[in-house]
Design an enzyme around this catalytic site. Structure first.
Site, PDB file in Angstrom:
ATOM      1  N   HIS A  44       0.849  -1.193   0.000  1.00 35.23           N
ATOM      2  CA  HIS A  44       0.000   0.000   0.000  1.00 35.23           C
ATOM      3  C   HIS A  44       0.887   1.246   0.000  1.00 35.23           C
ATOM      4  O   HIS A  44       0.686   2.180   0.780  1.00 35.23           O
ATOM      5  CB  HIS A  44      -0.970  -0.010   1.188  1.00 35.23           C
TER       6      HIS A  44
ATOM      7  N   TYR B  28       3.896  -4.911   9.527  1.00 28.21           N
ATOM      8  CA  TYR B  28       3.765  -3.450   9.480  1.00 28.21           C
ATOM      9  C   TYR B  28       4.884  -2.808  10.319  1.00 28.21           C
ATOM     10  O   TYR B  28       5.447  -1.780   9.945  1.00 28.21           O
ATOM     11  CB  TYR B  28       2.424  -2.983  10.053  1.00 28.21           C
TER      12      TYR B  28
END
Lengths: 186, 354
Positions: free
Chosen positions: B77, B341
């Site tokens: 992303h 992440y």
């Protein structure tokens, strides 16, 4: 040979408590950053261990400043005394710095600083990604430094106890007397 | 304190008596054994000893193989814009959770619209997953972060399946395209992902970001004042149409930015209440359509900015950042997302973009 004098009961308890907590926290820290499935649970545990270590080490600093440690074995020379003092100081400094770095890096990433499940500590650094990175790198560097300092500490005590046979380790151990001994000592 | 009374040589710089050979060996053996155990524990903890495991690092490498290495950007992303606004809670969510965000009133929100994939300069494609990361009440102690997708289900139900799918999309040197037979082989070997793909095909994407339904996909437990734990999945239902896609590489982002500059965009936060029989550990499965939903309030996004210092760029939309009152489920993707992440955040915060 006379009985070597020991640290106070509280000092010895705090020492071994720190040892267990720091060993667990370092080990979990190295495992968690390399794991996927158990990462989240281990991070939560690691943060809680960190804040417990911070409290225990703060108590130890006060205890160290208000109590004189027992003398070193007579065989410890002048230069080694300096090394002993320096290593003790570095261990205290690293043990204080490491939880604070962890707390600050979570704060710099925007928090929240969650410990003990639902407890939230205040943030101690501004939200700043670059600051986070610096603190995150420092947290790893101090982890390696702690590992090295602890390994040196344990190696020195082993050498003293097993090679020089000066019973150095007994300053920090608990002596569990048998019933017979206790009654003999009256 | 009495000095030891036994006769000894005068203390030298490094101590007194010269130890015998056996004592030296004893000490050296003990130190050697201790250091060996210490090193072995350290190497095992770091995954350098023992069986190979799936690590966050391997995920980052997998994304880089598929999308190239783009310094300073999110590993996945990578392309996105920062947005801000607020959430007006109507208080209905309190029935399910004690989280502060569900008390009646307004909570500030920082968010980020994104396109799936690791290339920050990729041309927008309607079929690419659209992400919406939100941080409610950031950076407060009761903050809630979530990263949602415009999909009805997630394509994989385990970190290993996700990794295998990523590997199947790797570009083949020479052609510059993924090997189609690799994806066929992947789907044949991963039935849950194949089932999810069927569901995804039945739910084609909407024309734009503004009219997309964003879903949390993973299940969570909401805990209310009485301590009742309820499985919940949340989603955002749009209250507007999207401007049609533009031409050019930002066919989806340009209309979104234009729309946000023209006025606020709104979504309703819907909490879907799971039954005890509903899967909480498998994001590839739909819950039955008749499950009760609670309308928890209105999300309004009214400002948009290029990603830069101090806005959504610097937030890790970690799905494990939850307020008291929301707890993770047993879905294995949650911990994996948190781990990967975090690894991506650590790496990119030390890098300069461009």
């Amino acid at each position: 040979m006379t009985e070597p004098s020991r640290f106070t009961w509280l000092s010895r308890l705090l020492h071994w408590l720190t040892a267990a907590l720091v060993f667990a926290s370092l080990f979990i820290g190295f495992v968690m950053v390399n794991s996927v499935g158990s990462y989240a649970g281990l991070v939560a545990l690691h943060k809680t261990l960190g804040v417990v270590i911070l409290v225990v080490v703060l108590v130890r600093v006060v205890n160290r400043l208000t109590h004189r440690p027992p003398p070193l074995p007579a065989g410890v020379g002048a230069l080694e005394r300096k090394v002993v003092l320096l290593s003790e100081l570095s261990l205290y400094a690293l043990l204080l710095a490491q939880p604070l770095l962890g707390w600050a890096m979570v704060s710099a990433a925007g928090g929240p600083v969650a410990v003990f499940g639902s407890l939230r500590l205040p943030r101690i650094a501004p939200f700043d990604a670059q600051l986070f990175w610096v603190l995150r790198q420092a947290h790893s560097v101090v982890a390696y430094a702690l590992m090295a300092a602890i390994a040196a500490h344990i190696s020195a005590v082993l050498l003293h106890t097993l090679t020089l046979r000066d019973r150095l380790i007994e300053r920090m151990t608990f002596r569990f007397r048998s019933k017979a001994e206790r009654s003999r000592l009256g | 304190m009495a000095e030891p009374s036994e006769p000894s040589e005068p203390p030298g710089r490094w101590g007194t008596a010269r130890p015998g050979r056996r004592d030296v060996l004893r000490g050296a053996a003990a130190v050697g054994a201790f250091l060996a155990v210490d090193l072995a524990a350290f190497l095992t903890a770091n995954n350098w000893l023992g069986p190979a495991r799936l690590t966050p690092r391997r995920f980052l490498d997998g994304f880089n193989t598929a999308f190239g290495r783009h310094h300073g950007y999110r590993t996945n992303h990578a392309k996105g814009v920062s947005v801000a606004g607020w959430f007006d809670s109507n208080g209905n969510g309190r029935e399910l959770s004690t989280a502060a965000v569900f008390a009646p009133g307004r909570t500030p929100v920082i968010g980020r619209f994104s396109a799936a994939g690791g290339n920050p300069h990729t041309a927008d494609a309607a079929a690419a997953g659209r992400g919406l990361g939100l941080a409610f009440g950031f950076p407060g102690s009761q903050q809630w972060r979530t990263a949602m997708l415009n999909l009805p289900v997630f394509p994989d139900n385990s970190p290993q399946d996700f990794y295998d799918r990523l590997a199947a999309t790797a570009l083949v040197p020479g052609t510059g395209k993924p090997d189609p037979s690799a994806m066929t082989r992947f789907l044949a070997a991963h039935p849950p992902s194949a089932r999810a793909l069927t569901i995804l095909k039945q739910h084609p994407p909407t024309p734009g970001f503004a009219d997309s339904i964003f879903r949390g996909l993973n299940a969570f437990y909401f805990v209310n004042e009485s301590g009742v734990r309820t499985p919940v999945r949340w989603s955002l239902t749009p209250l507007q149409q999207a401007l049609p896609p533009s031409s050019g590489p930002n066919a989806l982002f340009d209309p979104l930015v234009a729309q946000l500059r023209g006025g606020p965009l709104r979504w309703r936060l819907m909490l879907t209440v799971g039954a005890p029989s509903d899967p909480t550990d498998d994001a590839t499965l739909l819950w039955p359509a008749d499950r009760r939903t609670v309308d928890a309030g209105l999300l309004t996004l009214d400002s948009v900015a290029t990603e830069s210092k101090g806005n959504a760029r610097d937030i890790n939309f970690d799905p494990m950042v939850l307020p008291p009152g929301i707890e993770p489920s047993d879905d294995p993707l949650l911990s994996a997302r948190s781990a990967v992440y975090a690894a991506s955040y650590r790496r990119r915060t030390g890098e300069k973009t461009l």
